[in-house]
Design a protein around this motif. Structure first.
Motif, mmCIF file in Angstrom:
data_model
loop_
_atom_site.group_PDB
_atom_site.id
_atom_site.type_symbol
_atom_site.label_atom_id
_atom_site.label_comp_id
_atom_site.label_asym_id
_atom_site.label_seq_id
_atom_site.Cartn_x
_atom_site.Cartn_y
_atom_site.Cartn_z
ATOM 1 N N ARG A 54 1.376 -1.109 -0.105
ATOM 2 C CA ARG A 54 0.305 -0.666 -0.094
ATOM 3 C C ARG A 54 1.088 1.475 -0.014
ATOM 4 O O ARG A 54 0.706 1.973 0.521
ATOM 5 N N SER A 71 -4.353 4.147 -0.940
ATOM 6 C CA SER A 71 -5.788 2.749 -0.912
ATOM 7 C C SER A 71 -5.823 3.056 -2.432
ATOM 8 O O SER A 71 -5.633 3.919 -2.973
ATOM 9 N N ASP A 74 -11.005 -1.457 -4.306
ATOM 10 C CA ASP A 74 -12.603 -2.584 -3.523
ATOM 11 C C ASP A 74 -11.887 -4.282 -3.395
ATOM 12 O O ASP A 74 -12.073 -4.492 -2.157
ATOM 13 N N PHE A 148 -11.298 7.464 5.735
ATOM 14 C CA PHE A 148 -10.626 7.239 4.235
ATOM 15 C C PHE A 148 -8.957 6.746 3.977
ATOM 16 O O PHE A 148 -9.104 5.551 3.944
ATOM 17 N N LEU A 151 -7.787 2.053 4.018
ATOM 18 C CA LEU A 151 -8.923 1.822 3.387
ATOM 19 C C LEU A 151 -8.945 0.809 2.016
ATOM 20 O O LEU A 151 -8.239 2.472 1.728
ATOM 21 N N ASP A 152 -9.301 0.214 1.780
ATOM 22 C CA ASP A 152 -9.226 -0.030 0.289
ATOM 23 C C ASP A 152 -10.269 0.463 -0.263
ATOM 24 O O ASP A 152 -11.454 0.064 0.519
ATOM 25 N N TRP A 153 -10.804 1.788 -0.852
ATOM 26 C CA TRP A 153 -12.395 2.225 -1.285
ATOM 27 C C TRP A 153 -12.376 2.857 -2.544
ATOM 28 O O TRP A 153 -13.636 3.133 -2.934
#
Length: 182
Positions: A54, A71, A74, A148, A151-153
């Motif tokens: 990441r 990030s 998803d 945020f 997180l993978d968003w």
């Protein structure tokens, strides 16, 4: 009479004025302006993304000169196969244009899909997707911007904070190669 009232009012206000002056003087001592950032004395020759870490790195040759927490989509594991799979692509691309008026704070376009990406998606009867970017936070994040982090968003893009996209925007030229590793 009026003179005496004004003199009394001034006499009573004097301690407050002295205290305020001392407070301002102390505040002025604490307000030290940060040193301006020295311009980089080198060019960014490549952007390297390591999805499993990441991390996004700005490189000058082989030297990592900047590093950012990112990030991803998803569904971050594996190469992007088709539109809507919420994966971030893997491979070698270019940062080919930028958008200061996107749905996110700022965005820099990644040249996905390349010929191989299109052929692979078409072999499955699917579209490869596109509009893969490095970008900041959603324009409407507001007070929730902190949520945020970590997180993978995204829908397959690479996201950083708004402050970080400002820095990347300034340091990285259009046409810079980007290599995205698993």
């Amino acid at each position: 009479m009026i003179f005496r009232s004004l003199l009394t009012a001034l006499f009573l206000a004097l301690p407050s004025l002295v205290a305020a002056t001392e407070l301002l003087a102390r505040a002025d001592e604490r307000m030290i302006m940060p040193e301006p950032k020295a311009p980089l004395s080198f060019d960014i020759t490549e952007v390297l993304v390591k999805k499993s870490e990441r991390r996004l790195y700005l490189l000058n040759g082989e030297e990592k000169v900047k590093s950012y927490r990112i990030s991803l989509g998803d569904n971050p594991v594996g190469h992007k196969l088709y539109e809507g799979d919420e994966r971030t692509p893997e491979g070698s691309y270019l940062l080919d244009w930028r958008n200061s008026n996107s749905d996110f704070y700022k965005s820099i376009h990644i040249s996905y899909p390349n010929r191989d990406d299109r052929e692979a998606a078409e072999a499955w009867g699917l579209k490869p997707g596109g509009s893969i970017m490095i970008h900041g936070l959603p324009n409407d994040a507001g007070d929730l911007a902190f949520a945020f982090t970590g997180l993978d968003w995204t829908n397959g893009c690479i996201a950083v904070t708004n402050e970080e996209i400002d820095e990347i925007w300034e340091l990285v030229d259009d046409g810079t190669p980007i290599r995205i590793l698993p």
